[in-house]
Design a protein around this motif. Structure first.
Motif, short mmCIF file in Angstrom:
data_model
loop_
_atom_site.label_atom_id
_atom_site.label_comp_id
_atom_site.label_asym_id
_atom_site.label_seq_id
_atom_site.Cartn_x
_atom_site.Cartn_y
_atom_site.Cartn_z
N ASN A 5 0.80 -1.00 0.07
CA ASN A 5 -0.05 0.10 0.13
C ASN A 5 0.88 1.31 -0.08
O ASN A 5 1.76 1.60 -0.98
CB ASN A 5 -0.83 -0.13 1.26
CG ASN A 5 -2.34 0.49 0.96
OD1 ASN A 5 -2.18 1.53 -0.09
ND2 ASN A 5 -3.08 0.60 1.85
N SER A 93 -0.85 -5.18 9.03
CA SER A 93 -1.32 -6.31 8.07
C SER A 93 -2.55 -7.04 8.91
O SER A 93 -2.37 -6.92 10.03
CB SER A 93 -0.10 -7.47 8.11
OG SER A 93 -0.65 -8.77 7.73
N MET A 102 -11.78 -8.35 4.50
CA MET A 102 -10.73 -7.79 3.69
C MET A 102 -11.34 -6.39 3.19
O MET A 102 -10.67 -5.21 3.26
CB MET A 102 -10.50 -8.73 2.63
CG MET A 102 -9.80 -10.13 3.03
SD MET A 102 -9.53 -10.92 1.48
CE MET A 102 -8.96 -12.55 2.26
N ARG A 103 -12.53 -6.31 2.93
CA ARG A 103 -12.94 -5.09 2.29
C ARG A 103 -12.96 -3.98 3.43
O ARG A 103 -12.50 -2.86 3.24
CB ARG A 103 -14.43 -5.39 1.49
CG ARG A 103 -14.94 -4.05 1.00
CD ARG A 103 -16.23 -4.27 0.58
NE ARG A 103 -16.34 -5.41 -0.49
CZ ARG A 103 -17.11 -6.45 -0.11
NH1 ARG A 103 -17.55 -6.61 0.77
NH2 ARG A 103 -17.02 -7.36 -0.93
N ILE A 106 -9.32 -2.85 4.31
CA ILE A 106 -8.54 -2.24 3.06
C ILE A 106 -9.28 -0.76 3.07
O ILE A 106 -8.18 0.19 2.93
CB ILE A 106 -8.83 -2.83 1.77
CG1 ILE A 106 -8.11 -4.15 1.73
CG2 ILE A 106 -8.57 -2.22 0.63
CD1 ILE A 106 -8.09 -5.36 0.39
N ASP A 107 -10.44 -0.69 3.31
CA ASP A 107 -10.88 0.58 3.26
C ASP A 107 -10.55 1.39 4.70
O ASP A 107 -10.45 2.80 4.46
CB ASP A 107 -12.41 0.68 3.74
CG ASP A 107 -13.24 0.31 2.37
OD1 ASP A 107 -12.70 0.10 1.26
OD2 ASP A 107 -14.33 0.04 2.33
N ASP A 109 -7.27 1.48 5.20
CA ASP A 109 -6.00 1.84 4.78
C ASP A 109 -4.87 0.75 5.37
O ASP A 109 -3.67 1.33 5.53
CB ASP A 109 -5.69 3.11 4.77
CG ASP A 109 -4.66 3.61 3.82
OD1 ASP A 109 -4.59 3.33 2.73
OD2 ASP A 109 -4.03 4.78 4.16
N ILE A 113 -2.76 -7.84 3.70
CA ILE A 113 -3.72 -8.97 4.15
C ILE A 113 -2.90 -10.20 4.14
O ILE A 113 -2.12 -10.54 3.24
CB ILE A 113 -4.71 -9.14 2.84
CG1 ILE A 113 -5.74 -7.87 2.88
CG2 ILE A 113 -5.86 -10.70 3.39
CD1 ILE A 113 -6.50 -7.46 4.13
N ILE A 128 -8.92 -7.93 -3.45
CA ILE A 128 -7.45 -7.75 -3.46
C ILE A 128 -7.16 -7.20 -4.94
O ILE A 128 -6.30 -5.95 -4.96
CB ILE A 128 -6.73 -9.05 -3.32
CG1 ILE A 128 -6.97 -9.66 -1.89
CG2 ILE A 128 -5.10 -8.68 -3.40
CD1 ILE A 128 -6.69 -8.57 -0.87
N SER A 131 -7.40 -3.24 -4.61
CA SER A 131 -6.65 -2.42 -3.70
C SER A 131 -5.26 -2.47 -4.18
O SER A 131 -4.54 -2.93 -5.21
CB SER A 131 -6.70 -3.04 -2.69
OG SER A 131 -5.92 -4.40 -2.61
N ASN A 132 -4.56 -1.71 -3.49
CA ASN A 132 -2.86 -1.69 -3.25
C ASN A 132 -2.14 -2.43 -2.21
O ASN A 132 -1.11 -1.98 -2.01
CB ASN A 132 -2.61 -0.23 -3.46
CG ASN A 132 -2.94 0.59 -4.63
OD1 ASN A 132 -2.85 -0.09 -5.62
ND2 ASN A 132 -3.56 1.65 -4.51
N VAL A 133 -2.95 -3.36 -1.62
CA VAL A 133 -2.51 -3.87 -0.56
C VAL A 133 -1.49 -5.16 -0.85
O VAL A 133 -1.59 -5.55 -1.99
CB VAL A 133 -3.51 -4.51 0.48
CG1 VAL A 133 -4.24 -3.50 1.34
CG2 VAL A 133 -4.28 -5.77 -0.15
#
Length: 178
Positions: A5, A93, A102-103, A106-107, A109, A113, A128, A131-133
């Motif tokens: 991220n 993480s 996950m969703r 991820i929101d 930041d 994962i 995934i 996202s940028n994770v």
């Protein structure tokens, strides 16, 4: 270089990941960090000790463990994520296999994962991809409750390596950056 991220790491040295389980049945800490205060104290201690990443888990995946709902998992981990994001610049993480968790994180930041099911749950890859994770793929036979009942391998190292290679190749083919 490794980008998780917004966090960029120089891989000239190993990265240290501190494990923070917010579960009453954790095999690694016995449920010591269930309150926000205790969890924060432990997270800050790991940061002081040189952790580059804090991996937060809200559902035990120890052998024999019972699953919890996504709502319960989020109730356990969201408060510590929110405070750590304000208090520090540590990469976070989240140890989860549930796409809905996950969703949500991820929101929030998070940087990565860590999935014991290697993104095999329906919808996980799509989340995934958007996202940028970073991702950490894990291997196990079965589910946490049964994974130690009768695991069988002909060659454990080769079979785990093969599984992870197949998963990684699939994710690259799905458009997830290597």
């Amino acid at each position: 270089m490794l980008q998780l991220n917004k966090h960029v790491f120089d891989l000239k040295r190993p990265l240290l990941m501190g494990i923070l389980n917010i579960t009453p049945d954790s095999f690694s800490d016995g449920g010591k960090y269930l309150t926000l205060s205790e969890a924060l104290k432990r997270a800050h201690k790991m940061i002081e000790e040189g952790a580059d990443i804090i991996d937060i888990g809200g559902e035990s995946t120890r052998p024999g463990s019972e699953p919890v709902s996504a709502d319960e998992e989020l109730k356990r981990i969201a408060p510590i994520i929110e405070v750590l994001k304000k208090d520090s610049n540590i990469a976070i993480s989240v140890d989860t296999y549930k796409p809905e968790v996950m969703r949500e994180v991820i929101d929030m930041d998070v940087a990565m994962i860590n999935d014991v099911f290697a993104l095999t749950q329906p919808g996980a890859i799509d989340i995934i991809k958007k996202s940028n994770v970073g991702i950490c793929l894990m291997h196990m036979q079965g589910i946490p409750k049964t994974m130690q009942v009768n695991p069988t391998y002909q060659n454990v190292a080769r079979e785990v390596q093969s599984f992870l290679k197949v998963r990684a190749d699939l994710l690259i083919n799905e458009g997830i950056d290597k």
